[in-house]
Design a protein around this motif. Structure first.
Motif, mmCIF file in Angstrom:
data_model
loop_
_atom_site.group_PDB
_atom_site.id
_atom_site.type_symbol
_atom_site.label_atom_id
_atom_site.label_comp_id
_atom_site.label_asym_id
_atom_site.label_seq_id
_atom_site.Cartn_x
_atom_site.Cartn_y
_atom_site.Cartn_z
ATOM 1 N N VAL A 93 -13.705 12.970 -10.014
ATOM 2 C CA VAL A 93 -14.269 13.550 -9.184
ATOM 3 C C VAL A 93 -16.004 13.771 -9.516
ATOM 4 C CG1 VAL A 93 -15.007 15.611 -7.486
ATOM 5 C CG2 VAL A 93 -12.659 14.855 -7.802
ATOM 6 N N THR A 94 -15.904 14.530 -10.883
ATOM 7 C CA THR A 94 -17.052 14.863 -11.685
ATOM 8 C C THR A 94 -16.927 14.537 -12.971
ATOM 9 O OG1 THR A 94 -16.763 17.152 -11.896
ATOM 10 C CG2 THR A 94 -18.048 16.462 -9.849
ATOM 11 N N ARG A 95 -17.822 14.842 -13.752
ATOM 12 C CA ARG A 95 -17.556 14.297 -15.205
ATOM 13 C C ARG A 95 -16.502 15.391 -15.775
ATOM 14 N NH1 ARG A 95 -22.946 15.488 -18.250
ATOM 15 N NH2 ARG A 95 -23.178 16.544 -16.471
ATOM 16 N N THR A 96 -16.571 16.641 -15.370
ATOM 17 C CA THR A 96 -15.772 17.694 -15.781
ATOM 18 C C THR A 96 -14.256 17.854 -14.897
ATOM 19 O OG1 THR A 96 -17.024 19.359 -14.526
ATOM 20 C CG2 THR A 96 -17.683 18.983 -16.802
ATOM 21 N N LEU A 97 -14.376 17.194 -13.768
ATOM 22 C CA LEU A 97 -13.240 17.351 -12.870
ATOM 23 C C LEU A 97 -12.456 16.071 -12.490
ATOM 24 C CD1 LEU A 97 -11.542 19.312 -10.762
ATOM 25 C CD2 LEU A 97 -13.100 18.620 -9.064
ATOM 26 N N VAL A 98 -11.194 16.014 -12.939
ATOM 27 C CA VAL A 98 -10.587 14.920 -12.833
ATOM 28 C C VAL A 98 -9.234 15.408 -12.319
ATOM 29 C CG1 VAL A 98 -9.515 12.840 -14.041
ATOM 30 C CG2 VAL A 98 -11.850 13.655 -14.750
ATOM 31 N N LEU A 99 -8.731 14.546 -11.196
ATOM 32 C CA LEU A 99 -7.518 14.825 -10.505
ATOM 33 C C LEU A 99 -6.453 14.022 -10.925
ATOM 34 C CD1 LEU A 99 -8.649 15.443 -6.890
ATOM 35 C CD2 LEU A 99 -8.344 17.167 -8.751
ATOM 36 N N PRO A 100 -5.545 14.572 -11.727
ATOM 37 C CA PRO A 100 -4.392 13.915 -12.135
ATOM 38 C C PRO A 100 -3.350 13.185 -11.058
ATOM 39 C CG PRO A 100 -3.809 16.064 -12.698
ATOM 40 C CD PRO A 100 -4.951 16.030 -11.875
ATOM 41 N N ALA A 101 -3.272 12.009 -11.214
ATOM 42 C CA ALA A 101 -2.534 10.966 -10.187
ATOM 43 C C ALA A 101 -1.235 11.547 -9.709
ATOM 44 C CB ALA A 101 -2.378 9.644 -10.708
ATOM 45 N N ALA A 102 -0.428 12.398 -10.465
ATOM 46 C CA ALA A 102 0.568 13.150 -9.974
ATOM 47 C C ALA A 102 0.225 14.194 -8.919
ATOM 48 C CB ALA A 102 1.269 13.786 -11.325
ATOM 49 N N GLU A 103 -0.979 14.683 -8.705
ATOM 50 C CA GLU A 103 -1.244 15.649 -7.705
ATOM 51 C C GLU A 103 -1.752 14.858 -6.382
ATOM 52 O OE1 GLU A 103 -3.588 18.813 -8.563
ATOM 53 O OE2 GLU A 103 -2.939 18.954 -10.793
ATOM 54 N N LEU A 104 -1.864 13.649 -6.454
ATOM 55 C CA LEU A 104 -2.416 12.718 -5.150
ATOM 56 C C LEU A 104 -0.955 12.159 -4.695
ATOM 57 C CD1 LEU A 104 -5.243 10.958 -6.774
ATOM 58 C CD2 LEU A 104 -5.352 12.950 -5.279
ATOM 59 N N ARG A 105 -1.092 12.206 -3.289
ATOM 60 C CA ARG A 105 0.234 11.601 -2.416
ATOM 61 C C ARG A 105 -0.405 10.575 -1.409
ATOM 62 N NH1 ARG A 105 2.749 13.295 -5.529
ATOM 63 N NH2 ARG A 105 3.581 15.490 -5.867
ATOM 64 N N GLU A 106 0.240 9.293 -1.420
ATOM 65 C CA GLU A 106 -0.266 8.295 -0.608
ATOM 66 C C GLU A 106 0.712 8.094 0.375
ATOM 67 O OE1 GLU A 106 -3.568 5.534 -2.939
ATOM 68 O OE2 GLU A 106 -1.232 5.226 -3.519
ATOM 69 N N ARG A 107 0.474 7.944 1.662
ATOM 70 C CA ARG A 107 1.280 7.320 2.912
ATOM 71 C C ARG A 107 0.780 6.123 3.156
ATOM 72 N NH1 ARG A 107 1.725 11.032 7.165
ATOM 73 N NH2 ARG A 107 2.966 9.375 8.122
ATOM 74 N N PHE A 108 1.519 5.142 3.576
ATOM 75 C CA PHE A 108 1.381 3.960 4.314
ATOM 76 C C PHE A 108 1.835 3.812 5.449
ATOM 77 C CE2 PHE A 108 1.748 3.181 -0.340
ATOM 78 C CZ PHE A 108 0.251 3.328 -0.866
ATOM 79 N N SER A 109 1.047 3.298 6.213
ATOM 80 C CA SER A 109 1.526 2.888 7.569
ATOM 81 C C SER A 109 0.785 1.961 8.450
ATOM 82 C CB SER A 109 1.165 4.308 8.592
ATOM 83 O OG SER A 109 -0.091 4.229 8.778
ATOM 84 N N ARG A 110 1.230 1.425 9.344
ATOM 85 C CA ARG A 110 0.695 0.021 10.151
ATOM 86 C C ARG A 110 -0.683 0.527 10.663
ATOM 87 N NH1 ARG A 110 6.267 -1.509 12.805
ATOM 88 N NH2 ARG A 110 7.077 -2.579 10.722
ATOM 89 N N SER A 111 -1.543 -0.433 10.334
ATOM 90 C CA SER A 111 -2.914 0.006 10.694
ATOM 91 C C SER A 111 -3.069 -0.594 12.396
ATOM 92 C CB SER A 111 -3.840 -0.879 9.980
ATOM 93 O OG SER A 111 -5.310 -0.609 10.012
ATOM 94 N N GLY A 112 -4.064 -0.299 12.845
ATOM 95 C CA GLY A 112 -4.474 -0.672 14.368
ATOM 96 C C GLY A 112 -5.622 -1.566 14.360
ATOM 97 N N GLY A 113 -5.573 -2.306 15.394
ATOM 98 C CA GLY A 113 -6.712 -3.602 15.428
ATOM 99 C C GLY A 113 -5.964 -4.769 15.148
ATOM 100 N N PRO A 114 -7.077 -5.944 14.978
ATOM 101 C CA PRO A 114 -6.671 -6.992 15.032
ATOM 102 C C PRO A 114 -6.092 -7.287 13.684
ATOM 103 C CG PRO A 114 -8.930 -7.075 14.934
ATOM 104 C CD PRO A 114 -8.716 -5.688 15.218
ATOM 105 N N GLY A 115 -5.217 -8.217 13.498
ATOM 106 C CA GLY A 115 -4.611 -8.678 12.093
ATOM 107 C C GLY A 115 -3.915 -9.711 11.921
ATOM 108 N N GLY A 116 -3.646 -10.476 13.048
ATOM 109 C CA GLY A 116 -2.744 -11.806 12.980
ATOM 110 C C GLY A 116 -1.534 -11.906 12.797
ATOM 111 N N GLN A 117 -0.841 -12.597 12.189
ATOM 112 C CA GLN A 117 0.598 -12.684 11.976
ATOM 113 C C GLN A 117 1.175 -11.557 11.252
ATOM 114 O OE1 GLN A 117 1.145 -16.531 9.924
ATOM 115 N NE2 GLN A 117 1.526 -17.429 12.112
ATOM 116 N N GLY A 118 0.526 -10.947 10.257
ATOM 117 C CA GLY A 118 1.027 -9.920 9.520
ATOM 118 C C GLY A 118 0.883 -8.403 10.054
ATOM 119 N N VAL A 119 0.421 -8.334 11.239
ATOM 120 C CA VAL A 119 -0.077 -7.153 11.774
ATOM 121 C C VAL A 119 1.057 -6.232 12.070
ATOM 122 C CG1 VAL A 119 0.019 -7.670 14.172
ATOM 123 C CG2 VAL A 119 -1.590 -6.044 13.564
ATOM 124 N N ASN A 120 2.227 -6.773 12.405
ATOM 125 C CA ASN A 120 3.519 -5.994 12.587
ATOM 126 C C ASN A 120 4.395 -5.743 11.512
ATOM 127 O OD1 ASN A 120 3.139 -5.977 15.532
ATOM 128 N ND2 ASN A 120 3.823 -7.907 15.639
#
Length: 142
Positions: A7-34
């Motif tokens: 974040v800054t030179r002195t503030l670094v967030l460890p990867a263990a404190e971050l959570r990622e969720r994945f879902s289907r995105s809206g909008g055009p996408g062709g064959q892989g959209v679903n």
């Protein structure tokens, strides 16, 4: 992509404190959209984070109060078709939000009074303007 978030030179967030969720995105996408889960939601529990100093956490929680849900900051990214690009976009957005919230408050403005010279110049200008306007409302003798 499970790197620490700088974040800054002195503030670094460890990867263990971050959570990622994945879902289907809206909008055009062709064959892989679903089938492709390209939308990314990145979450960080700011209120309970041990990596943010107490004094800084209070400032950040106060500034991000309208973005937090139970002390958790969530950023979503779905503008790209590739999941990796959305992950990078979400991390960049999260870092910018936290950087702005952690910034030092602006210096307090000390009110000052106009100088004597500036007051005199202002009054002189007003008088000149008044003379100009008075000169316009004249009787034109033909």
């Amino acid at each position: 992509m499970a790197d620490d978030l700088t974040v800054t030179r002195t503030l670094v967030l460890p990867a263990a404190e971050l959570r990622e969720r994945f879902s289907r995105s809206g909008g055009p996408g062709g064959q892989g959209v679903n089938t492709a889960d390209s939308r990314v939601e990145l979450s960080f529990d700011l209120a309970a984070s041990p990596s943010v100093p107490e004094w800084l956490r209070n400032r950040m929680v106060e500034r991000l109060a309208n973005r937090l849900v139970d002390g958790v900051l969530t950023v979503a990214a779905s503008e790209h078709r590739a999941q990796l690009q959305n992950r990078q976009a979400a991390r960049g957005r999260m870092a910018n939000l936290l950087r702005e919230a952690a910034a030092a408050p602006p210096p307090v403005r000390r009110p000052t009074k106009p100088s004597r010279g500036s007051k005199e110049r202002r009054i002189a200008q007003k008088k000149r303007r008044g003379v100009t306007k008075r000169g316009r409302s004249g009787g034109f003798d033909d």
